[in-house]
Design a protein around this motif. Structure first.
Motif, short mmCIF file in Angstrom:
data_model
loop_
_atom_site.label_atom_id
_atom_site.label_comp_id
_atom_site.label_asym_id
_atom_site.label_seq_id
_atom_site.Cartn_x
_atom_site.Cartn_y
_atom_site.Cartn_z
N ASP A 125 20.36 -17.76 1.03
CA ASP A 125 21.44 -18.57 0.46
C ASP A 125 22.78 -17.96 0.88
O ASP A 125 23.09 -16.82 0.54
CB ASP A 125 21.31 -18.57 -1.07
CG ASP A 125 22.14 -19.67 -1.73
OD1 ASP A 125 23.04 -20.21 -1.07
OD2 ASP A 125 21.87 -19.97 -2.91
N ALA A 126 23.58 -18.70 1.67
CA ALA A 126 24.88 -18.23 2.13
C ALA A 126 25.98 -19.12 1.54
O ALA A 126 25.90 -20.35 1.65
CB ALA A 126 24.95 -18.25 3.65
N ARG A 127 27.01 -18.51 0.94
CA ARG A 127 28.08 -19.28 0.30
C ARG A 127 29.44 -18.63 0.56
O ARG A 127 29.55 -17.41 0.68
CB ARG A 127 27.86 -19.37 -1.22
CG ARG A 127 26.49 -19.88 -1.63
CD ARG A 127 26.43 -20.13 -3.11
NE ARG A 127 25.05 -20.28 -3.58
CZ ARG A 127 24.71 -20.66 -4.80
NH1 ARG A 127 25.66 -20.92 -5.70
NH2 ARG A 127 23.44 -20.76 -5.15
N SER A 128 30.46 -19.48 0.62
CA SER A 128 31.84 -19.00 0.73
C SER A 128 32.76 -20.05 0.13
O SER A 128 32.43 -21.25 0.11
CB SER A 128 32.21 -18.73 2.19
OG SER A 128 32.06 -19.90 2.98
N ASP A 129 33.92 -19.60 -0.34
CA ASP A 129 34.89 -20.50 -0.95
C ASP A 129 35.78 -21.13 0.12
O ASP A 129 36.21 -20.47 1.07
CB ASP A 129 35.76 -19.76 -1.97
CG ASP A 129 35.01 -19.48 -3.26
OD1 ASP A 129 34.10 -20.25 -3.59
OD2 ASP A 129 35.35 -18.48 -3.93
N THR A 130 36.06 -22.41 -0.05
CA THR A 130 37.00 -23.12 0.82
C THR A 130 37.92 -23.95 -0.06
O THR A 130 37.69 -24.11 -1.26
CB THR A 130 36.28 -24.04 1.82
OG1 THR A 130 35.80 -25.21 1.14
CG2 THR A 130 35.10 -23.34 2.48
N GLU A 131 38.95 -24.52 0.56
CA GLU A 131 39.86 -25.38 -0.20
C GLU A 131 39.19 -26.67 -0.64
O GLU A 131 39.71 -27.40 -1.48
CB GLU A 131 41.11 -25.70 0.62
CG GLU A 131 40.85 -26.42 1.93
CD GLU A 131 40.58 -25.47 3.09
OE1 GLU A 131 40.75 -25.88 4.24
OE2 GLU A 131 40.20 -24.30 2.82
N TRP A 132 38.02 -26.97 -0.09
CA TRP A 132 37.27 -28.16 -0.49
C TRP A 132 36.13 -27.83 -1.46
O TRP A 132 35.34 -28.69 -1.77
CB TRP A 132 36.70 -28.84 0.75
CG TRP A 132 37.73 -29.58 1.55
CD1 TRP A 132 39.05 -29.28 1.67
CD2 TRP A 132 37.51 -30.76 2.33
NE1 TRP A 132 39.68 -30.17 2.49
CE2 TRP A 132 38.76 -31.10 2.91
CE3 TRP A 132 36.40 -31.55 2.61
CZ2 TRP A 132 38.90 -32.19 3.74
CZ3 TRP A 132 36.55 -32.63 3.45
CH2 TRP A 132 37.79 -32.96 4.00
#
Length: 369
Positions: free
Chosen positions: A104-111
């Protein structure tokens, strides 16, 4: 040559030699700073930052071995066929070893959160080589997701603390139209516990044109438990199915709860419950689609190590035939991330000219990580 000249010449030579040695001196480079793996707590336990990035990664899964036993042969949803010669049950039992790895790979974006999820799974039902491969894979940005995973009609996403499928919270889960599909969907959740989704699911190019199947989910999850409803439209069959469910968490008894639910289908379709037919080919799906079904279960947590579940489900087919099952499980967790599960099902069916009863069960050892 006088003494003064000799001293000046010696001093000049000494300076020249010293300067040459200084120029030739070995300079030891400073070591590069080590970037240690950092814990990422933005998405829950187990995530860490990939060094040099702002992407959080998590590996988890399990390894388990299970011993199955069955009175009549192979079973679907706890109701067995009448084929005693099904491969693997000639001795009265069957071994099943499984390994599962989730990435599981996650990152924050403006969306919103950008996510990639992959599930790799291998099963060994015999002493031959295990069958393995990609079992699930999705890409998600905020509430929007695409990929291959459990149908939204069966998946427990968003439900109140529930990780198992079906109304009966055993591993078998009774019968609940389990299937995996290619899909495009959008999920949302509110601060008051409201959650829902709308999903377009691949119907394998059957039916008219490019119309997919559609699943809608709506529910609420709070401390006392939760209520949820799901509706699915099968474009190929031009029919729909629905379910409603609820869970009540018993006060002052952490881990203990009551669950109730009901299923309905307008006509036979991909989302209608489907039972096997006694005497049919082993492992073959039946043609007794269920018009309606009701189910209920009680889970009692004795302490942090021991819990038990008992539940039942009744089915009424479109042709008037009926069936019912009782399913129970006892779970022991002697140490963290190690589970011993004993589970069994007794079922009775009345389909066409055949009335039959059967039982099956398993003992499972699982190491989670």
């Amino acid at each position: 040559m006088n003494i003064k000249s000799l001293l000046l010449g010696s001093a000049a030579a000494l300076v020249a030699v010293t300067g040459a040695r200084a120029a030739d001196a070995i300079v030891i480079a400073e070591p590069e700073p080590v970037e240690y793996v950092r814990v990422c707590d933005a998405y829950g336990a187990g995530f860490f930052y990939i060094p040099g990035t702002e992407t959080c990664l998590k590996f988890d899964g399990y390894v388990r071995m299970q011993v199955n036993t069955n009175e009549n042969g192979y079973s679907i949803g706890g109701i067995a066929t009448d084929d005693e010669d099904f491969d693997g049950f000639e001795e009265g039992w069957q071994f099943n070893t499984r390994a599962r790895l989730n990435v599981d790979a996650r990152s924050d974006t403006e969306w919103g959160t950008l996510r990639g999820f992959l599930r790799i799974q291998a099963d060994a039902l015999t002493n031959a080589d295990a069958a393995y491969g990609m079992d699930q894979a999705i890409v998600q940005l905020g509430g929007f997701y695409v990929g291959y995973t459990e149908s939204a009609f069966a998946a427990p996403w968003g439900l109140p603390g529930i990780s198992r499928f079906g109304i009966i919270p055993t591993d078998g889960g009774g019968v609940y139209a389990y299937q995996q599909r290619q899909q495009i969907g959008y999920t949302f959740s509110g601060g008051n516990g409201l959650f829902g989704s709308i999903v377009l699911e691949d119907d394998v190019a059957t039916g008219e044109g490019y119309m997919p199947d559609v699943v809608g989910v709506l529910g609420i999850s709070q401390g006392w438990g939760g209520v949820w409803g799901k509706v699915a439209y099968d474009e190929s069959a031009e029919a729909w199915a629905g379910l409603i469910g609820m869970q009540y968490n018993i006060p002052n008894m952490a881990g203990s709860n009551i669950r109730l639910g009901a299923f309905y289908a307008s006509d036979p379709n991909s989302y209608a419950l489907n039972l096997p037919v006694s005497g049919g080919p082993a492992g073959a799906p039946g043609n007794n689609f269920v018009e309606w079904s009701v189910a209920g279960a009680y889970t009692h947590a004795f302490n942090a190590q021991w819990s038990a579940t008992i539940g039942g489900q009744y089915f009424e087919a479109f042709d008037g035939d009926n069936a019912w099952l009782v399913q129970g499980a006892v779970v022991w967790v002697p140490v963290t991330n190690f589970e011993v599960r004993l589970e069994g099902t007794y079922a009775e069916e009345d389909f066409g000219p055949v009335t039959d009863d059967t039982w099956n069960g398993f003992l499972r050892f699982t190491r989670y990580f």
